[in-house]
Write a protein that holds these residues in place. Structure first.
Motif, mmCIF file in Angstrom:
data_model
loop_
_atom_site.group_PDB
_atom_site.id
_atom_site.type_symbol
_atom_site.label_atom_id
_atom_site.label_comp_id
_atom_site.label_asym_id
_atom_site.label_seq_id
_atom_site.Cartn_x
_atom_site.Cartn_y
_atom_site.Cartn_z
ATOM 1 N N LEU A 1 7.611 -4.956 -6.107
ATOM 2 C CA LEU A 1 6.891 -4.256 -5.042
ATOM 3 C C LEU A 1 7.163 -2.753 -5.090
ATOM 4 O O LEU A 1 6.246 -1.936 -4.934
ATOM 5 C CB LEU A 1 7.284 -4.819 -3.675
ATOM 6 N N GLY A 2 8.425 -2.378 -5.286
ATOM 7 C CA GLY A 2 8.744 -0.960 -5.395
ATOM 8 C C GLY A 2 8.039 -0.305 -6.556
ATOM 9 O O GLY A 2 7.568 0.835 -6.464
ATOM 10 N N ARG A 3 7.931 -1.020 -7.679
ATOM 11 C CA ARG A 3 7.258 -0.467 -8.841
ATOM 12 C C ARG A 3 5.758 -0.315 -8.609
ATOM 13 O O ARG A 3 5.128 0.647 -9.065
ATOM 14 C CB ARG A 3 7.535 -1.347 -10.065
ATOM 15 N N MET A 4 5.166 -1.269 -7.874
ATOM 16 C CA MET A 4 3.752 -1.117 -7.514
ATOM 17 C C MET A 4 3.536 0.155 -6.703
ATOM 18 O O MET A 4 2.577 0.904 -6.934
ATOM 19 C CB MET A 4 3.279 -2.336 -6.712
ATOM 20 N N LEU A 5 4.439 0.412 -5.763
ATOM 21 C CA LEU A 5 4.337 1.631 -4.963
ATOM 22 C C LEU A 5 4.536 2.864 -5.835
ATOM 23 O O LEU A 5 3.846 3.881 -5.679
ATOM 24 C CB LEU A 5 5.367 1.605 -3.835
ATOM 25 N N LYS B 1 0.838 -1.197 0.000
ATOM 26 C CA LYS B 1 0.000 0.000 0.000
ATOM 27 C C LYS B 1 0.874 1.249 0.000
ATOM 28 O O LYS B 1 2.012 1.221 0.482
ATOM 29 C CB LYS B 1 -0.884 0.035 1.251
ATOM 30 N N VAL B 2 0.295 2.329 -0.511
ATOM 31 C CA VAL B 2 0.875 3.657 -0.345
ATOM 32 C C VAL B 2 -0.007 4.407 0.631
ATOM 33 O O VAL B 2 -1.235 4.406 0.500
ATOM 34 C CB VAL B 2 0.977 4.413 -1.677
ATOM 35 N N PHE B 3 0.620 5.028 1.630
ATOM 36 C CA PHE B 3 -0.123 5.724 2.670
ATOM 37 C C PHE B 3 0.041 7.230 2.512
ATOM 38 O O PHE B 3 1.161 7.736 2.355
ATOM 39 C CB PHE B 3 0.380 5.300 4.057
ATOM 40 N N ASP B 4 -1.068 7.942 2.580
ATOM 41 C CA ASP B 4 -1.023 9.400 2.571
ATOM 42 C C ASP B 4 -0.719 9.889 3.984
ATOM 43 O O ASP B 4 -1.402 9.507 4.936
ATOM 44 C CB ASP B 4 -2.360 9.977 2.107
ATOM 45 N N THR B 5 0.304 10.731 4.098
ATOM 46 C CA THR B 5 0.654 11.329 5.381
ATOM 47 C C THR B 5 0.681 12.841 5.221
ATOM 48 O O THR B 5 0.519 13.358 4.110
ATOM 49 C CB THR B 5 2.035 10.849 5.870
ATOM 50 N N ASP B 6 0.916 13.549 6.315
ATOM 51 C CA ASP B 6 1.024 14.998 6.235
ATOM 52 C C ASP B 6 2.358 15.435 5.645
ATOM 53 O O ASP B 6 2.611 16.627 5.483
ATOM 54 C CB ASP B 6 0.821 15.636 7.604
ATOM 55 N N CYS B 7 3.203 14.474 5.295
ATOM 56 C CA CYS B 7 4.524 14.764 4.713
ATOM 57 C C CYS B 7 4.774 13.902 3.489
ATOM 58 O O CYS B 7 5.865 13.378 3.292
ATOM 59 C CB CYS B 7 5.619 14.557 5.747
ATOM 60 N N GLY B 8 3.761 13.733 2.666
ATOM 61 C CA GLY B 8 3.956 13.004 1.428
ATOM 62 C C GLY B 8 3.346 11.609 1.440
ATOM 63 O O GLY B 8 2.739 11.165 2.417
ATOM 64 N N ARG B 9 3.534 10.922 0.309
ATOM 65 C CA ARG B 9 3.005 9.567 0.127
ATOM 66 C C ARG B 9 4.136 8.579 0.389
ATOM 67 O O ARG B 9 5.179 8.639 -0.250
ATOM 68 C CB ARG B 9 2.435 9.405 -1.283
ATOM 69 N N VAL B 10 3.906 7.663 1.322
ATOM 70 C CA VAL B 10 4.968 6.770 1.763
ATOM 71 C C VAL B 10 4.540 5.318 1.627
ATOM 72 O O VAL B 10 3.348 4.991 1.625
ATOM 73 C CB VAL B 10 5.385 7.060 3.226
ATOM 74 N N GLY B 11 5.533 4.456 1.509
ATOM 75 C CA GLY B 11 5.312 3.012 1.493
ATOM 76 C C GLY B 11 6.306 2.346 2.423
ATOM 77 O O GLY B 11 7.306 2.950 2.830
ATOM 78 N N ILE B 12 6.037 1.096 2.770
ATOM 79 C CA ILE B 12 6.908 0.336 3.665
ATOM 80 C C ILE B 12 7.197 -1.022 3.025
ATOM 81 O O ILE B 12 6.275 -1.753 2.647
ATOM 82 C CB ILE B 12 6.244 0.122 5.045
ATOM 83 N N LEU B 13 8.471 -1.336 2.882
ATOM 84 C CA LEU B 13 8.910 -2.659 2.429
ATOM 85 C C LEU B 13 9.774 -3.239 3.532
ATOM 86 O O LEU B 13 10.839 -2.707 3.844
ATOM 87 C CB LEU B 13 9.703 -2.558 1.117
ATOM 88 N N TYR C 1 6.237 -4.603 -21.436
ATOM 89 C CA TYR C 1 6.038 -5.395 -20.220
ATOM 90 C C TYR C 1 4.899 -4.907 -19.345
ATOM 91 O O TYR C 1 4.643 -5.470 -18.289
ATOM 92 C CB TYR C 1 7.324 -5.446 -19.384
ATOM 93 N N GLY C 2 4.182 -3.864 -19.787
ATOM 94 C CA GLY C 2 2.984 -3.444 -19.077
ATOM 95 C C GLY C 2 3.244 -2.842 -17.721
ATOM 96 O O GLY C 2 4.373 -2.617 -17.304
ATOM 97 N N GLY C 3 2.152 -2.559 -17.016
ATOM 98 C CA GLY C 3 2.224 -2.033 -15.658
ATOM 99 C C GLY C 3 1.780 -3.102 -14.681
ATOM 100 O O GLY C 3 1.593 -4.271 -15.042
ATOM 101 N N PHE C 4 1.630 -2.703 -13.421
ATOM 102 C CA PHE C 4 1.209 -3.643 -12.393
ATOM 103 C C PHE C 4 -0.207 -3.320 -11.949
ATOM 104 O O PHE C 4 -0.574 -2.156 -11.808
ATOM 105 C CB PHE C 4 2.133 -3.557 -11.178
ATOM 106 N N THR C 5 -0.987 -4.348 -11.718
ATOM 107 C CA THR C 5 -2.297 -4.199 -11.104
ATOM 108 C C THR C 5 -2.212 -4.795 -9.726
ATOM 109 O O THR C 5 -1.954 -5.990 -9.569
ATOM 110 C CB THR C 5 -3.391 -4.926 -11.914
ATOM 111 N N ARG C 6 -2.410 -3.964 -8.738
ATOM 112 C CA ARG C 6 -2.257 -4.462 -7.377
ATOM 113 C C ARG C 6 -3.398 -5.391 -7.022
ATOM 114 O O ARG C 6 -4.542 -5.143 -7.363
ATOM 115 C CB ARG C 6 -2.229 -3.287 -6.395
#
Length: 512
Positions: free
Chosen positions: A382-386, A360-372, A502-507
């Motif tokens: 996974l990074g490309r999905m984010l 998932k990508v999470f909206d925060t008060d300091c940008g859009r973040v992800g966690i791996l 090679y297309g994109g990713f569908t989560r």
């Protein structure tokens, strides 16, 4: 001009006007190149039709004003003519600009004295007001300077024109239309020998301009401070012992005004030592009993210390299945979670942990973040999905026992930053836990990585900790630089993806 009174009409320039317009430009600008190519005029009309204005007498074009929109902060500083119109005659119009830039105003010589230039200037001012733009900027020639070049400098000449001791056919007119000279620009138009290549930067301020004042709450923050905890594994006697140590770091990071605090994967592993007689499977499930309490305490800290916390990762038991989950505790009290997707052979074999099903990508008060979480950083998908969800910062809480394990995570994290045009922060643990099986030794050198381009450090490493030393480190990251990179970088990885190949990713949807 014939003696009869002209029948004037002011209107926007149309594509069909080019032949007549070009003839007029050749007549007025014969000493500096004459008419612009048809392509340039057509591009102006296409990009900014409201800014292209002409005056006609009985259907004949006798004067015109050509205008574009620009970024005020950029073009209120020194620039050259080619910054506005390239050597290939491409106009640098910015549709989102907050100021007008006057390219040219010209009137047929036979119609001078009728103040038609003033009408064109007033039309520009009205356009500026109607569009709520800050100002009108213009680079002006000083063609009268060549008459006195042997006697005075350009600054002296401009000052005398301003004081009306001398008359300049262009500058005097601009000053009479309420423009102010903000600065001189050397080499503005080198081929303009009458002006010795100089230009004046002129500005008319729109006093009716109303700046949109966004809510402080909803304003997107650009400069974000990341705080990373390189955590020392040590024996703990209770949850209170663990959380006191954690709160010390959270407080310290908050005192330095960090926006995020990152803890390592399984930072709470010392609690397994409270019952060291258990098997590995029993020990990890015993550890999961503390997770909810720790999560809630971190959430309280996030609110109290006004900092977003990535609480490393902790084991969570759900429906008799064990997962490795990282919690994002927002400083407004919200809580998000990210499951570890890829489970290492060790976690699967010794702890019987299952993997999650989506990132998932999470909206925060300091940008859009992800966690791996650790191993997940080693899978580019996974990074490309984010990235496809607009991630700006990826946090990687990790635990590695050896240097080669650490380097796998580090090198892959750097690759994720480059290929996905984002920042990546990884935080790990150091030290040893002699009484805890499978988490007995640690190796870490926490760091923050950037893409590799001219906007960023030459080695794409913003900061890094000392190896195997308990400490905190900080990194200030600028989110706007990611936008510049995406459109103007030396390479633009995201824009150059071969989706046809090679297309994109569908989560995955409707999954854990």
């Amino acid at each position: 001009m014939e003696s009869n009174t002209p029948l004037l009409n002011i209107r926007n320039i149309q594509s069909s006007d080019y032949p007549e317009l070009a003839t007029l430009m050749d007549l007025v600008f014969h000493d500096v190149g004459g008419a612009w190519p048809r392509m340039t005029i057509m591009d102006l009309i296409h990009q900014f039709p409201d800014g292209q204005i002409c005056i006609e007498d009985s259907g004949k074009i006798i004067g015109a004003a050509l205008t574009i929109k620009v970024d005020y902060n950029r073009f209120s500083l020194s620039h050259t003519y080619t910054d506005i119109i390239t050597e290939q005659n491409v106009i640098q119009h910015q549709a989102s600009g907050d100021a007008l830039y006057g390219l040219d105003v010209f009137v047929h010589p036979d119609y001078r004295g009728l103040r038609l230039g003033r009408r064109l200037y007033e039309a520009r001012k009205e356009l500026c007001r109607n569009n709520n733009l800050k100002a009108i900027l213009a680079g002006g020639r000083i063609p009268g300077y060549h008459n006195v070049a042997d006697d005075m400098s350009v600054p002296e000449y401009v000052e005398k024109v301003k004081r009306k001791e001398l008359h300049d056919p262009i500058l005097s007119f601009q000053l009479s239309n309420d423009f102010d000279v903000k600065r001189l620009m050397k080499h503005y138009l080198p081929e303009d020998t009458k002006s010795s290549g100089y230009g004046t930067l002129l500005e008319w301020d729109n006093i009716f301009y109303e700046e949109e004042m966004p809510s402080v709450i909803n304003t997107e923050k650009n400069l974000v401070r990341l705080g990373l905890v390189q955590w020392q594994m040590r024996a703990m006697v209770s949850v209170e012992d663990l959380m006191n140590q954690a709160e010390f770091f959270v407080s310290s990071l908050s005192n330095y005004h960090a926006d995020f605090a990152l803890f390592p994967e399984f930072f709470n592993a010392p609690l397994m030592g409270l019952q060291n007689e258990k098997t590995s499977v029993e020990a990890i499930r015993f550890l999961s009993e503390f997770t909810e309490d720790i999560k809630q305490r971190f959430s309280q800290m996030a609110v109290t210390y006004n900092i977003n916390i990535i609480a490393g990762s902790m084991p969570v038991l759900k429906d008799d299945r064990l997962y490795n989950i990282s919690y994002l505790l927002h400083r407004d009290g919200c809580i998000d979670e990210q499951y570890k997707i890829h489970i290492t052979p060790h976690e699967e074999r010794d702890w019987v942990i299952d993997g999650g099903e989506k990132v998932k990508v999470f909206d925060t008060d300091c940008g859009r973040v992800g966690i791996l979480i650790c191993y997940d950083a080693e899978f580019p998908e996974l990074g490309r999905m984010l990235a496809e969800e607009g991630v700006q910062i990826i946090f990687v809480p990790f635990w590695t026992d050896t240097k080669n394990g650490y380097l796998r995570v580090r090198l892959c994290a750097q690759a994720r930053a480059i290929e996905n045009e984002c920042y990546v922060a990884l935080g790990g643990s150091v030290g040893n836990l002699p009484r805890v099986d499978n988490v007995d030794i640690q190796f870490a050198q926490s760091a923050v990585f950037s893409p590799s381009d001219v906007y960023f450090p030459h080695d794409a490493t913003i900061t890094e900790a000392s190896p195997n030393t308990e400490m905190i480190i900080f990194a200030d990251v600028e989110l706007d630089k990611l936008k510049y990179l995406n459109t103007e970088g030396s390479v633009t990885n995201l824009r150059h993806r071969r989706l046809d190949l090679y297309g994109g990713f569908t989560r995955p949807k409707n999954s854990t």
